[in-house]
Scaffold this motif. Sequence first.
Motif, PDB file in Angstrom:
ATOM      1  N   PRO A 143      -1.312  14.930   1.250  1.00  8.93           N
ATOM      2  CA  PRO A 143      -1.857  16.037   2.035  1.00  8.93           C
ATOM      3  C   PRO A 143      -1.018  17.297   1.870  1.00  8.93           C
ATOM      4  O   PRO A 143       0.211  17.240   1.889  1.00  8.93           O
ATOM      5  CB  PRO A 143      -1.794  15.508   3.467  1.00  8.93           C
ATOM      6  CG  PRO A 143      -1.800  14.023   3.330  1.00  8.93           C
ATOM      7  CD  PRO A 143      -1.033  13.736   2.079  1.00  8.93           C
ATOM      8  N   PHE A 144      -1.691  18.418   1.708  1.00 12.65           N
ATOM      9  CA  PHE A 144      -1.008  19.703   1.540  1.00 12.65           C
ATOM     10  C   PHE A 144      -1.272  20.547   2.776  1.00 12.65           C
ATOM     11  O   PHE A 144      -2.427  20.838   3.099  1.00 12.65           O
ATOM     12  CB  PHE A 144      -1.514  20.419   0.289  1.00 12.65           C
ATOM     13  CG  PHE A 144      -0.902  21.789   0.087  1.00 12.65           C
ATOM     14  CD1 PHE A 144       0.317  21.926  -0.553  1.00 12.65           C
ATOM     15  CD2 PHE A 144      -1.548  22.937   0.542  1.00 12.65           C
ATOM     16  CE1 PHE A 144       0.881  23.183  -0.739  1.00 12.65           C
ATOM     17  CE2 PHE A 144      -1.004  24.192   0.374  1.00 12.65           C
ATOM     18  CZ  PHE A 144       0.225  24.320  -0.275  1.00 12.65           C
ATOM     19  N   PHE A 145      -0.204  20.941   3.454  1.00 17.01           N
ATOM     20  CA  PHE A 145      -0.328  21.746   4.666  1.00 17.01           C
ATOM     21  C   PHE A 145      -0.245  23.224   4.290  1.00 17.01           C
ATOM     22  O   PHE A 145       0.801  23.709   3.841  1.00 17.01           O
ATOM     23  CB  PHE A 145       0.792  21.395   5.647  1.00 17.01           C
ATOM     24  CG  PHE A 145       0.611  22.016   7.009  1.00 17.01           C
ATOM     25  CD1 PHE A 145      -0.230  21.439   7.943  1.00 17.01           C
ATOM     26  CD2 PHE A 145       1.275  23.179   7.352  1.00 17.01           C
ATOM     27  CE1 PHE A 145      -0.406  22.006   9.201  1.00 17.01           C
ATOM     28  CE2 PHE A 145       1.107  23.755   8.602  1.00 17.01           C
ATOM     29  CZ  PHE A 145       0.267  23.170   9.526  1.00 17.01           C
ATOM     30  N   TRP A 146      -1.358  23.932   4.457  1.00 15.48           N
ATOM     31  CA  TRP A 146      -1.407  25.360   4.130  1.00 15.48           C
ATOM     32  C   TRP A 146      -0.754  26.148   5.265  1.00 15.48           C
ATOM     33  O   TRP A 146      -1.302  26.294   6.341  1.00 15.48           O
ATOM     34  CB  TRP A 146      -2.858  25.784   3.957  1.00 15.48           C
ATOM     35  CG  TRP A 146      -3.078  27.238   3.649  1.00 15.48           C
ATOM     36  CD1 TRP A 146      -2.727  28.324   4.409  1.00 15.48           C
ATOM     37  CD2 TRP A 146      -3.737  27.784   2.486  1.00 15.48           C
ATOM     38  NE1 TRP A 146      -3.112  29.495   3.818  1.00 15.48           N
ATOM     39  CE2 TRP A 146      -3.739  29.191   2.635  1.00 15.48           C
ATOM     40  CE3 TRP A 146      -4.324  27.215   1.367  1.00 15.48           C
ATOM     41  CZ2 TRP A 146      -4.312  30.033   1.669  1.00 15.48           C
ATOM     42  CZ3 TRP A 146      -4.895  28.055   0.418  1.00 15.48           C
ATOM     43  CH2 TRP A 146      -4.887  29.449   0.574  1.00 15.48           C
ATOM     44  N   PHE A 155       2.896  19.004  12.494  1.00 16.13           N
ATOM     45  CA  PHE A 155       1.682  18.453  11.904  1.00 16.13           C
ATOM     46  C   PHE A 155       1.970  17.559  10.704  1.00 16.13           C
ATOM     47  O   PHE A 155       1.164  16.685  10.378  1.00 16.13           O
ATOM     48  CB  PHE A 155       0.718  19.578  11.547  1.00 16.13           C
ATOM     49  CG  PHE A 155       0.065  20.173  12.761  1.00 16.13           C
ATOM     50  CD1 PHE A 155      -0.932  19.491  13.431  1.00 16.13           C
ATOM     51  CD2 PHE A 155       0.477  21.398  13.256  1.00 16.13           C
ATOM     52  CE1 PHE A 155      -1.520  20.020  14.576  1.00 16.13           C
ATOM     53  CE2 PHE A 155      -0.104  21.940  14.391  1.00 16.13           C
ATOM     54  CZ  PHE A 155      -1.101  21.246  15.052  1.00 16.13           C
ATOM     55  N   GLU A 156       3.096  17.738  10.063  1.00 20.72           N
ATOM     56  CA  GLU A 156       3.441  16.854   8.952  1.00 20.72           C
ATOM     57  C   GLU A 156       4.055  15.542   9.428  1.00 20.72           C
ATOM     58  O   GLU A 156       4.209  14.616   8.639  1.00 20.72           O
ATOM     59  CB  GLU A 156       4.363  17.561   7.961  1.00 20.72           C
ATOM     60  CG  GLU A 156       3.632  18.603   7.137  1.00 20.72           C
ATOM     61  CD  GLU A 156       4.435  19.147   5.979  1.00 20.72           C
ATOM     62  OE1 GLU A 156       3.821  19.707   5.052  1.00 20.72           O
ATOM     63  OE2 GLU A 156       5.674  19.018   5.990  1.00 20.72           O
ATOM     64  N   GLU A 157       4.401  15.455  10.698  1.00 19.71           N
ATOM     65  CA  GLU A 157       4.918  14.199  11.232  1.00 19.71           C
ATOM     66  C   GLU A 157       3.789  13.270  11.690  1.00 19.71           C
ATOM     67  O   GLU A 157       4.046  12.130  12.092  1.00 19.71           O
ATOM     68  CB  GLU A 157       5.897  14.467  12.376  1.00 19.71           C
ATOM     69  CG  GLU A 157       7.228  15.020  11.879  1.00 19.71           C
ATOM     70  CD  GLU A 157       8.233  15.273  12.990  1.00 19.71           C
ATOM     71  OE1 GLU A 157       7.854  15.156  14.176  1.00 19.71           O
ATOM     72  OE2 GLU A 157       9.391  15.596  12.669  1.00 19.71           O
ATOM     73  N   ILE A 158       2.575  13.779  11.665  1.00 22.58           N
ATOM     74  CA  ILE A 158       1.399  12.945  11.897  1.00 22.58           C
ATOM     75  C   ILE A 158       0.510  13.087  10.658  1.00 22.58           C
ATOM     76  O   ILE A 158       0.797  13.889   9.775  1.00 22.58           O
ATOM     77  CB  ILE A 158       0.621  13.378  13.161  1.00 22.58           C
ATOM     78  CG1 ILE A 158       0.110  14.821  12.991  1.00 22.58           C
ATOM     79  CG2 ILE A 158       1.487  13.243  14.399  1.00 22.58           C
ATOM     80  CD1 ILE A 158      -0.841  15.259  14.076  1.00 22.58           C
ATOM     81  N   ASN A 159      -0.551  12.329  10.588  1.00 19.83           N
ATOM     82  CA  ASN A 159      -1.520  12.549   9.512  1.00 19.83           C
ATOM     83  C   ASN A 159      -2.532  13.588   9.988  1.00 19.83           C
ATOM     84  O   ASN A 159      -3.547  13.258  10.594  1.00 19.83           O
ATOM     85  CB  ASN A 159      -2.218  11.243   9.141  1.00 19.83           C
ATOM     86  CG  ASN A 159      -3.203  11.439   7.990  1.00 19.83           C
ATOM     87  OD1 ASN A 159      -3.295  12.528   7.420  1.00 19.83           O
ATOM     88  ND2 ASN A 159      -3.934  10.401   7.668  1.00 19.83           N
ATOM     89  N   PHE A 160      -2.242  14.859   9.701  1.00 11.99           N
ATOM     90  CA  PHE A 160      -3.067  15.948  10.244  1.00 11.99           C
ATOM     91  C   PHE A 160      -4.475  15.965   9.662  1.00 11.99           C
ATOM     92  O   PHE A 160      -5.373  16.602  10.224  1.00 11.99           O
ATOM     93  CB  PHE A 160      -2.382  17.305  10.031  1.00 11.99           C
ATOM     94  CG  PHE A 160      -2.158  17.672   8.589  1.00 11.99           C
ATOM     95  CD1 PHE A 160      -3.131  18.318   7.859  1.00 11.99           C
ATOM     96  CD2 PHE A 160      -0.958  17.383   7.966  1.00 11.99           C
ATOM     97  CE1 PHE A 160      -2.936  18.662   6.531  1.00 11.99           C
ATOM     98  CE2 PHE A 160      -0.732  17.722   6.639  1.00 11.99           C
ATOM     99  CZ  PHE A 160      -1.727  18.357   5.918  1.00 11.99           C
ATOM    100  N   THR A 161      -4.707  15.265   8.545  1.00 12.96           N
ATOM    101  CA  THR A 161      -6.049  15.256   7.960  1.00 12.96           C
ATOM    102  C   THR A 161      -7.038  14.433   8.785  1.00 12.96           C
ATOM    103  O   THR A 161      -8.233  14.405   8.475  1.00 12.96           O
ATOM    104  CB  THR A 161      -6.028  14.726   6.520  1.00 12.96           C
ATOM    105  OG1 THR A 161      -5.648  13.349   6.522  1.00 12.96           O
ATOM    106  CG2 THR A 161      -5.065  15.520   5.658  1.00 12.96           C
ATOM    107  N   LYS A 162      -6.545  13.773   9.831  1.00  9.98           N
ATOM    108  CA  LYS A 162      -7.432  13.023  10.729  1.00  9.98           C
ATOM    109  C   LYS A 162      -7.908  13.855  11.919  1.00  9.98           C
ATOM    110  O   LYS A 162      -8.719  13.375  12.724  1.00  9.98           O
ATOM    111  CB  LYS A 162      -6.711  11.783  11.271  1.00  9.98           C
ATOM    112  CG  LYS A 162      -6.375  10.714  10.245  1.00  9.98           C
ATOM    113  CD  LYS A 162      -5.700   9.531  10.949  1.00  9.98           C
ATOM    114  CE  LYS A 162      -5.346   8.422   9.975  1.00  9.98           C
ATOM    115  NZ  LYS A 162      -4.710   7.274  10.684  1.00  9.98           N
ATOM    116  N   ILE A 163      -7.432  15.078  12.054  1.00 16.18           N
ATOM    117  CA  ILE A 163      -7.720  15.868  13.253  1.00 16.18           C
ATOM    118  C   ILE A 163      -9.212  16.127  13.413  1.00 16.18           C
ATOM    119  O   ILE A 163      -9.886  16.608  12.495  1.00 16.18           O
ATOM    120  CB  ILE A 163      -6.963  17.214  13.207  1.00 16.18           C
ATOM    121  CG1 ILE A 163      -5.465  16.977  13.445  1.00 16.18           C
ATOM    122  CG2 ILE A 163      -7.506  18.198  14.246  1.00 16.18           C
ATOM    123  CD1 ILE A 163      -4.631  18.226  13.314  1.00 16.18           C
TER     124      ILE A 163
END
Length: 475
Positions: free
Chosen positions: A39-42, A367-375
């Motif tokens: 996952p890439f956090f923009w 947000f990188e300490e959780i899987n933010f792509t599940k939000i």
Amino acid sequence: MKKIIGLVICFFTFLNLGNAQDLRITPNGRYFENSEGEPFFWLGDTAWELFHRLNQEEAKLYLQTRAKQGFTVIQAVILAERDGVKTPNANGNLPFHNLDPTQPNEAYFAHVDFIIEEANRLGLTMGILPTWGDKIFSANPGAGPLIFDSVNAKTYGRFLGERYRNSDLVWILGGDRMVANEEVAQIWDAMAKGLEEGDENRHLTTFHPRGFSSSSDALDNPEWLDFNMYQSGHEKKFLEVYRFARKDLALRPQKPTVDGEPAYEDIPVKFWKYMTFKSGEFADKVDEKGNIRDQSVFPEGFFTGYDVRVLAYWDMLAGVAGYTYGNNAVWQMHMEGEVFVIPTLTDWKGALERPGAESMKYFRRFFEEINFTKIISNQNLILSENPENEDQIRAAIASDGSYVIVYLAKPREVKLDLTEMTGDKLQGIWYNPRNGKKTAIKKLKPSSSLSLQPPTSGPEEDWVLLIQDKDQIKD
């Protein structure tokens, strides 16, 4: 559309790595991932005048600072807003010979090369605007001049695509403009086609629109538009940015959306209402360093680090793929003693470590300490009174029910319905978005009505609540 590759769920550390990302869209059509499936956090910054105004040493200082602060994307314009076609860059070079987009000046683009390479070396992805929108006809003219048609736009796009084929970047067309007519649409289409031909369809492409609108408003979903971008803008504090996200994410086929220009730290609220943009209009209201001395000329005040942090969390919990921070002095690369475009509080160097910018590292870290792509945005979790103003509470739940996130811009007791969560054992923390510190919450159980109070309740003391299924927490 770019090829969508499989998602590999992976938790990665708060660290920039100097390798190419080759960003792709996740299978759920909502987020970004790199070529390794991570996952890439923009987390962007608007450095619109970076290529135009800074020399090599200044650019290195800027990029190193932003990399250290945890930013991942730098948005900059090759043909910049501040008369970027007719006023030379920091080295005295113009981008073109004879104002002709088919005759690039090698010296100018060598400087662009240096900055992109330095950014990539630091692990930063460049969000590159080939041109600001004022170089193409629109209802909102700027410095210009108007130099593009559908033929030379494609040639210019192909030149850029070939030159930066192997760079870590995304393309951003538009540049603070809407699409005025079909002829203008054809120009943008031609430029996008040139970019795709030149870089062999390697990079994602989006469009940066006028304020208070989205690329989905400016365009009729062209084939080259890989993700949407909105400019929520600088109209008011506590702007309902989540409405833009909700609108874009309801479109089909679903694409990621990014708030590419929210309110900037240190910019006057609704600045256009209180200035004419005429030369010398604030000559008697600036200090010896060229910054605004008499701030009363902007009765609605200036956006603070707290204000931009509120928008960041509201955006993220609405399901966006990314958020772009901005600072008023940095976007214009305002230098000490010169005349600003929009009144500044400091020069660009002094603005680099403003409170809002510093707090972005904690924003990304959370947000990188959780899987933010599940939000998944879910306001039904909130049982408290929840008006759409500064007291708005935003909430989201993981798509598998493994966590709930709640953001309180104004600290107060919050009542939640946690029955959609998985597991019988829950773990909760209060996360301080100002410094990244955590306060544990004891004895939590799934409940149809759970009330919690944040640790403090002072002014501008926002809080993030994270509740997780203890059995699904990974070390």
